[in-house]
Motif scaffolding. Sequence first.
Motif, short mmCIF file in Angstrom:
data_model
loop_
_atom_site.label_atom_id
_atom_site.label_comp_id
_atom_site.label_asym_id
_atom_site.label_seq_id
_atom_site.Cartn_x
_atom_site.Cartn_y
_atom_site.Cartn_z
N ALA A 1 0.82 -1.21 0.00
CA ALA A 1 0.00 0.00 0.00
C ALA A 1 0.85 1.26 0.00
N LEU A 2 1.96 1.24 0.74
CA LEU A 2 2.83 2.41 0.81
C LEU A 2 3.59 2.62 -0.51
N ALA A 3 3.88 1.53 -1.21
CA ALA A 3 4.60 1.63 -2.49
C ALA A 3 3.69 2.01 -3.65
N HIS A 4 2.37 1.83 -3.46
CA HIS A 4 1.41 2.11 -4.55
C HIS A 4 0.29 3.01 -4.04
N PRO A 5 0.62 4.24 -3.64
CA PRO A 5 -0.41 5.13 -3.12
C PRO A 5 -1.22 5.78 -4.24
N ILE A 6 -2.35 6.35 -3.86
CA ILE A 6 -3.09 7.19 -4.80
C ILE A 6 -2.29 8.48 -4.99
N PRO A 7 -2.01 8.90 -6.21
CA PRO A 7 -1.24 10.14 -6.43
C PRO A 7 -1.93 11.34 -5.78
N PRO A 8 -1.24 12.11 -4.97
CA PRO A 8 -1.89 13.24 -4.29
C PRO A 8 -2.56 14.22 -5.24
N ALA A 9 -1.96 14.44 -6.42
CA ALA A 9 -2.49 15.45 -7.34
C ALA A 9 -3.38 14.86 -8.44
N TRP A 10 -3.97 13.68 -8.19
CA TRP A 10 -4.77 13.06 -9.25
C TRP A 10 -5.95 13.93 -9.66
N ALA A 11 -6.45 14.76 -8.74
CA ALA A 11 -7.61 15.59 -9.08
C ALA A 11 -7.30 16.60 -10.17
N SER A 12 -6.01 16.86 -10.43
CA SER A 12 -5.66 17.80 -11.50
C SER A 12 -5.99 17.24 -12.87
N TRP A 13 -6.27 15.92 -12.96
CA TRP A 13 -6.67 15.34 -14.23
C TRP A 13 -8.10 15.75 -14.61
N LEU A 14 -8.89 16.17 -13.62
CA LEU A 14 -10.31 16.37 -13.82
C LEU A 14 -10.63 17.78 -14.30
N THR A 15 -11.51 17.88 -15.27
CA THR A 15 -12.12 19.16 -15.61
C THR A 15 -13.39 19.30 -14.77
N ASP A 16 -13.92 20.50 -14.68
CA ASP A 16 -15.15 20.69 -13.92
C ASP A 16 -16.32 19.91 -14.52
#
Length: 487
Positions: free
Chosen positions: A376-391
Amino acid sequence: MSEPADLVVVGAGPAGMAAAVTALTGRLRVALVDSGTAVGGQYWRHPPEHARAAVPTEDLHHGLREYRALRKVLSAHRAAGRLDLRLGHHAWSAVREGDGFAVHVVDRRAAPRETAAVLRAPRLLVATGAYDRQLPFPGWDLPGVLTVGGLQALLKGGGVAAGSRVALGGTGPFLLPVAAGLAARGVEVVAVCEAARPRAWLRHPGPLLRNPGKWAEGAGYAAALARHRVPVRPRTAIVGADGDERVTSVRIASLTPDGAPRPGTERRVEADAVGVGWGFAPQLDLLVPLGCALTESADGNAVVAVDAGQRTTVPGLYSAGETCGVGGAALAVGEGRLAAESVLADSGAAPLRVNRRLAAVRSAVVRQRAFARAMALAHPIPPAWASWLTDATVVCRCEEVTAGAVRAARADGAHDHRQVKQLTRAGMGWCQGRMCGPAVHCLTARGRAYEPAERLVATPVTLGALADLDEGPPAPTDNGETDKECS
């Protein structure tokens, strides 16, 4: 089984099968419930009995020797009348009743007609597993975009490949067996996009070295992917999918250390099917209403808190497998055995294993839990994944709630997915937040574990099935299942 059960086990995957076998061998009477048509759960999913010879899936499984051994014991105890096996039954509620528990189930084998039943026992063991955790991205609601687990379920359950050119993305080792299984069936796997860095495992070498079977398994998948020339792209993510009536291509991009798309790296790859997975979320629907304490796991999920014997904080209630933290089938089997040993001890029955053998099971569980934490520590959710999203990106597909609406709710003061649900209806649809809940939580409450909302009804139930509850329990039957389904 005409006599009352001593234990109800909900979930017939690796944990539930191991728990049921241990309890039965210890001379307890067990009722085993599962929504599937055969024991094995998602991990040991097989085609229907009549199609297994025509649809070979043996290469997609691990631990088949153990699976067959557990299934054989279950079949023997069922024939002896000690096991009440309820396949095709969905557990929709579990409640305290006197000194024990009542588990409400619906029999859906004769769909659309549903029949209700209630299983009662002084002790309850919940081993309901987990489901794919998803993060939305533009185009993820197009036909042809599936979860990675969905792709594997099609392969294991019917030998079906969802497409001829498949792109996989997300994070975690689970991407590898799915890619290998598809490639072995002639599918062109155009990319495996792994968001994490492979060298992240170097920060946690101990658990890897203490579980040599895990890295040997990984090496086997790597060799299979190299043989089929499947490109594996680390620090890369699927950040968009395009198409009209269905997906026709994906957009992939390299990621910065925090998980944002690196400028200038985005490119388009043609694909007619996509599989995405960001780990798993435990299925806690039956446990939360019973008042179990939860704890945070390394993968960002809330999981049920258990002691060394898999006892929850509710007396008489036990849990094993992914509900206690995602860690794979071997860990689930070990936890199922420990839970059943605790049931035997708490029931006053003689322990099945002597102290030395029980200590060996506990040691294996501790070792495998350490590996799960490192994974789990080696494969976290990327902190900035929300930057992929448009409104305009849809986050809740059932209610068509967009990322812009979720962000607006957060700006208005919503600080968790429950408050976003009240303001936007995200999570009020058919799936009850199973698909969008983790994503909405990440968008509004970063840094806190995702804890699912309490639901008194865990799965949709018809009014007709509820009306059956007033008619009293049905007469004992053999449930219509054949011995082949657990033998």
